[in-house]
Design a protein around this motif. Structure first.
Motif, mmCIF file in Angstrom:
data_model
loop_
_atom_site.group_PDB
_atom_site.id
_atom_site.type_symbol
_atom_site.label_atom_id
_atom_site.label_comp_id
_atom_site.label_asym_id
_atom_site.label_seq_id
_atom_site.Cartn_x
_atom_site.Cartn_y
_atom_site.Cartn_z
ATOM 1 N N ARG A 164 48.509 40.991 99.913
ATOM 2 C CA ARG A 164 48.209 39.666 99.376
ATOM 3 C C ARG A 164 47.265 38.938 100.321
ATOM 4 O O ARG A 164 47.068 39.351 101.478
ATOM 5 N N ILE A 165 46.698 37.862 99.841
ATOM 6 C CA ILE A 165 45.843 37.020 100.668
ATOM 7 C C ILE A 165 46.735 36.128 101.521
ATOM 8 O O ILE A 165 47.729 35.568 101.043
ATOM 9 N N TYR A 195 44.760 33.150 91.876
ATOM 10 C CA TYR A 195 44.157 34.476 91.767
ATOM 11 C C TYR A 195 45.171 35.464 91.213
ATOM 12 O O TYR A 195 46.384 35.253 91.258
ATOM 13 N N CYS A 196 44.635 36.570 90.675
ATOM 14 C CA CYS A 196 45.478 37.644 90.128
ATOM 15 C C CYS A 196 44.850 38.973 90.517
ATOM 16 O O CYS A 196 44.406 39.128 91.661
ATOM 17 N N ASP A 197 44.779 39.917 89.606
ATOM 18 C CA ASP A 197 44.143 41.199 89.896
ATOM 19 C C ASP A 197 42.630 41.137 89.710
ATOM 20 O O ASP A 197 41.885 41.675 90.512
ATOM 21 N N MET A 210 41.765 39.512 93.187
ATOM 22 C CA MET A 210 42.045 40.471 94.244
ATOM 23 C C MET A 210 41.064 41.639 94.242
ATOM 24 O O MET A 210 40.683 42.149 95.309
ATOM 25 N N GLY A 211 40.645 42.078 93.071
ATOM 26 C CA GLY A 211 39.681 43.177 93.005
ATOM 27 C C GLY A 211 38.395 42.841 93.732
ATOM 28 O O GLY A 211 37.879 43.643 94.530
ATOM 29 N N ALA A 212 37.848 41.649 93.472
ATOM 30 C CA ALA A 212 36.612 41.229 94.140
ATOM 31 C C ALA A 212 36.844 40.966 95.619
ATOM 32 O O ALA A 212 35.982 41.246 96.464
#
Length: 455
Positions: free
Chosen positions: A386-387, A414-416, A443-445
């Motif tokens: 996680r961030i 944020y999510c995925d 999260m992907g980016a």
């Protein structure tokens, strides 16, 4: 032999049509049953039997709907008080041309779960394939948590026994056709594979490598979500859903009619992608992108207030109506005629959603600005990485946990990949949160930018 898989995208549900020599059976049909009638016409074969492998939880089964159109018997397991159809027990068999379908009781996912064992008697007495319902999937086993925490260990033991004592001994070459594929909420980590074999699962399925005690403990510790709409599906699928006769029509509404409708209790859902919704939308609307609609609408929509759909006039309304019907929603009211462009061309009020790049989020965090960073991914994903400084609420839990989000701070979600985060932002805005932002790519980016995460 005739064998057709019918996929219901979004909920990753598989139903099947199987038959021989002019006779068919349908296994776990969905509620919009026209596809089965089309296959009956295609093969010039009559539907004789409708099997339910269990009382499904994630969609409204179409057995009664189909039986109202054809002369077929509905059959399901014995350990539930169904208000329709007939019970079958271990060892019962049914002939379809050269095929024999034998019933095996395989409890665990539910008590009434059955597996259908298929032989083609014109070729061999050996088992050719099995329809396993939610007992075993590609790479996974069915969930066992529907009857409460106290019963989870005993249901897990039943599932283990059903798999090891009944299904696996049928033979390594036997084909497995499960009721769900990857992405279904009916299994924790189903592989992206349409069908499999017993031998392949024995080699590759992690659950089948566990001893009984380990298997039970694994199932007890699983963290799975149960969408609120499941209770409606359980009711529909035990008592029988209302008959449709045909798919409902969606009423086209002009902007002025929608404005009047929104003065009362109504559920307006924008099915456009996050960037479109962010750029402009009707205030007080919920955003669930079209491809995610089947999987997520059941978390947020109720079965009483009328449902209105907003798109960009791209012809998606009939598809969304099917999604709603499969989930038992009979309160479909209409859609905005001409899509969102008709709204702004009528000079109606337009809302916007602030969209952040991951680079902007990183800059804000480095400046230590006071924000509330909300992660709405599944808890298993959050626990993996996680961030830093983020707080977790699964998007499906947000409506009843919304008070955990402070109202006196900037909220960044944020999510995925930025889709569920925009859904979450629309929920927050509808509850009076004004200062919210969705992170594009999420999260992907963030990972693609090689920014740090906490593991």
């Amino acid at each position: 032999m005739i064998l057709e898989m019918v996929k219901s995208e979004g909920i990753s549900h598989n139903s099947y049509v199987i038959g021989s020599k002019g006779e068919l059976a349908v296994i776990d049909p969905r509620r919009d049953v026209d596809i089965y009638l089309e296959l009956s016409r295609k093969y010039d074969s009559a539907i004789r039997y409708i099997f339910e492998t269990h009382r499904n939880e994630d969609y409204t089964v179409g057995s009664l709907e189909l039986a109202s159109r054809v002369d077929a018997e509905i059959l399901h397991g014995p350990h539930m008080d169904f208000k329709y159809g007939n019970a079958v027990i271990d060892g019962d068999s049914f002939d379809l041309g050269s095929l024999e379908l034998e019933v095996m009781e395989t409890p665990g996912h539910t008590m009434e779960s059955i597996t259908l064992v298929v032989r083609d008697k014109d070729i061999s007495n050996d088992v050719y394939l099995v329809f396993t319902g939610d007992v075993i999937f590609a790479g996974e086993g069915g969930r066992v948590d529907f009857f409460g925490e106290s019963k989870t260990p005993s249901m897990a033991e039943l599932l283990y026994n059903s798999i090891h004592q009944k299904i696996l001994p049928l033979g390594d070459n036997v084909l497995i056709y499960p009721a769900h594929g990857a992405g279904s909420v009916c299994g924790a980590d189903i592989r992206e594979q349409e069908f499999t074999t017993i031998g392949y699962e024995k080699k590759t399925n992690p659950l089948l490598q566990l001893k009984k005690e380990e298997f039970i403990q694994h199932k007890v510790e699983e963290k799975l979500y149960t969408p609120p709409y499941f209770s409606k599906m359980e009711e529909n699928n035990q008592k029988g859903a209302p008959l449709l006769g045909c798919l409902p029509e969606s009423n086209p509404l002009n902007p002025e009619e929608l404005v009047d409708l929104m003065k009362n209790e109504v559920q307006v859902v924008d099915i456009r992608k996050p960037t479109s919704f962010g750029g402009g939308h009707i205030p007080r609307t919920l955003n669930i992108w079209k491809e995610g609609f089947p999987a997520y609408s059941g978390y947020f929509l109720n079965y009483e207030d009328p449902i209105v759909i907003i798109d960009d006039n791209e012809g998606h309304i009939p598809e969304v109506v099917r999604y709603l019907v499969r989930l038992g929603y009979d309160n479909i009211y209409g859609h905005l005629s001409g899509g969102f462009p008709s709204w702004y061309m009528a000079a109606q009020m337009v809302g916007q959603l602030d969209m952040w790049s991951v680079h902007h989020l990183k800059d804000v965090m480095e400046k230590e600005e006071d924000i509330f960073l909300l992660d709405v991914r599944k808890v298993n994903d959050y626990e993996k990485f996680r961030i830093a400084g983020s707080h977790h609420i699964w998007v499906g839990d947000l409506p009843h946990k919304i008070n955990e989000v402070p109202r006196n701070k900037k909220v960044v979600v944020y999510c995925d990949s930025g889709y569920k985060s925009t859904t979450a932002c629309s929920i927050l805005k509808n509850d009076g949160y004004d200062d919210v932002s969705s992170v594009l790519g999420s999260m992907g980016a963030w990972l693609n930018a090689s920014y740090p995460v906490i593991k």
